[in-house]
Design a protein around this motif. Structure first.
Motif, PDB file in Angstrom:
ATOM      1  N   GLU A  13       3.336  -4.098  -4.211  1.00 65.93           N
ATOM      2  CA  GLU A  13       2.526  -3.832  -5.405  1.00 65.93           C
ATOM      3  C   GLU A  13       2.120  -5.118  -6.116  1.00 65.93           C
ATOM      4  N   ALA A  20       0.357   1.127  -6.810  1.00 70.23           N
ATOM      5  CA  ALA A  20       1.319   1.763  -7.718  1.00 70.23           C
ATOM      6  C   ALA A  20       0.956   3.217  -7.975  1.00 70.23           C
ATOM      7  N   ARG A  23       2.270   5.355  -4.952  1.00 72.95           N
ATOM      8  CA  ARG A  23       3.668   5.245  -4.547  1.00 72.95           C
ATOM      9  C   ARG A  23       4.318   6.622  -4.442  1.00 72.95           C
ATOM     10  N   TYR A 197       4.418   4.275   0.859  1.00 71.96           N
ATOM     11  CA  TYR A 197       3.001   4.231   0.507  1.00 71.96           C
ATOM     12  C   TYR A 197       2.191   4.816   1.656  1.00 71.96           C
TER      13      TYR A 197
END
Length: 338
Positions: A13, A20, A23, A197
């Motif tokens: 990130e 973010a 996530r 992710y």
């Protein structure tokens, strides 16, 4: 023993702040050879199966796969596979007919692969009616000219099942299986939640972000060589058995998985992986399985019991993704090899 995933080699990130918003959490299961019981979450151990309930057999036409079992010429007896593994040798194959193997159209008992209790596995989705125990099965034979596999998912209420008191001690099993890796090695689990992710390809992330990730990967290889960390291998999705999170699409590319009953998008329930690592994903191997005096791949200890603990394979070393309907967990799951 717990299992602890090392910090990622790059703070993803920090390089891509936009991630973010995407996530997610996945629970790594970290199977390792052991002696699980029927009330444990595990891969390859005894299932919590009521003794008065029929064991599932592969003997009826299924959607999209109504072909009989493929004819076989030789195979391995389950008890001989277990004995050979204990001795550290390879089992001896046997001619199919001499060993009493089934005819292609005869019913064959499913092999129990795993079971997971919600009390043990953070993030495990609830099943129909709030079921909190899921059991996974596979037919040990291939079907039809495309060599398709049949899987089965069984949901239960753990409390109601455990109150029954009498459980099947020795389930039916086929006299032979075609490959040694059809039979799971009993493994205990060490669940651990980690950040993950999405796979970066097609429309899994915004195109501009994927382009930046691809360019960053190229720069990493140019600077650090082929073993430099990449987004797909070291930063996004851990390898091996896991619950929830994002699917990996290394073999097929991203796919839209929708429910065959209602057309709603489906969610990833779990992923079964044959290998716990490869050359691109070795950085995910837990600290407890490493020699702290060594670096990289050389630091990983205990060989096959860590790299391929369950002995299972799916397709040609691919991941098996199990998807369930978001709108109605009672709708049939979908099985995707990727």
């Amino acid at each position: 023993m717990t299992r602890t995933t090392p910090a990622r080699p790059v703070a993803v990130e920090a390089v891509f702040p936009e991630l973010a918003a995407y996530r997610g959490r996945t629970t790594r299961l970290h199977p390792r050879p052991g002696r699980p019981g029927c009330r444990d979450s595990h891969v390859g151990g005894p299932l919590l199966w009521p003794s008065d309930e029929p064991w599932p057999f592969c003997d009826e036409p299924w959607p999209f796969c109504d072909e009989p079992h493929q004819s076989e010429t030789e195979g391995y007896a389950p008890q001989e596979i277990r004995a050979a593994r204990a001795a550290g040798v390879w089992p001896r194959s046997r001619p199919w007919r001499e060993a009493g193997g089934p005819e292609p159209d005869e019913p064959t008992p499913f092999v129990g692969l795993a079971q997971f209790f919600a009390r043990d596995v953070p993030g495990l989705a609830a099943g129909p009616g709030g079921a909190d125990l899921v059991q996974l099965f596979r037919c040990p034979h291939t079907h039809g000219p495309r060599l398709e596999r049949r899987y089965l998912l069984k949901w239960r209420s753990a409390a109601l099942t455990e109150r029954g008191g009498r459980f099947l001690a020795v389930p039916p099993e086929p006299p032979l299986v075609r490959w040694e890796h059809e039979l799971p090695e009993p493994c205990v689990l060490h669940p651990e939640e980690v950040d993950s992710y999405p796979w970066a390809e097609d429309d899994t992330l915004p195109p501009a972000l994927i382009a930046r990730i691809d360019a960053w990967d190229d720069a990493q290889i140019e600077e650090g060589g082929r073993h430099a960390p990449s987004y797909q291998g070291a930063l996004s999705i851990p390898p091996g058995w896991r619950v929830g999170g994002f699917p990996s699409w290394a073999s097929t590319g991203p796919m839209d998985i929708t429910c065959e009953c209602c057309g709603e998008p489906m969610r990833l329930l779990l992923t079964a992986g044959g290998d716990e690592m490869d050359a691109d994903s070795h950085s995910w191997m837990p600290w407890e399985d490493r020699d702290p005096s060594l670096q990289g791949m050389d630091s990983i200890r205990r060989g096959q019991s860590v790299a391929m603990p369950t002995r299972l394979r799916f397709g040609r070393d691919r991941d098996l993704h199990v998807f369930i309907c978001r709108a109605d967990q009672g709708h049939p799951p979908r099985w995707v090899l990727s």
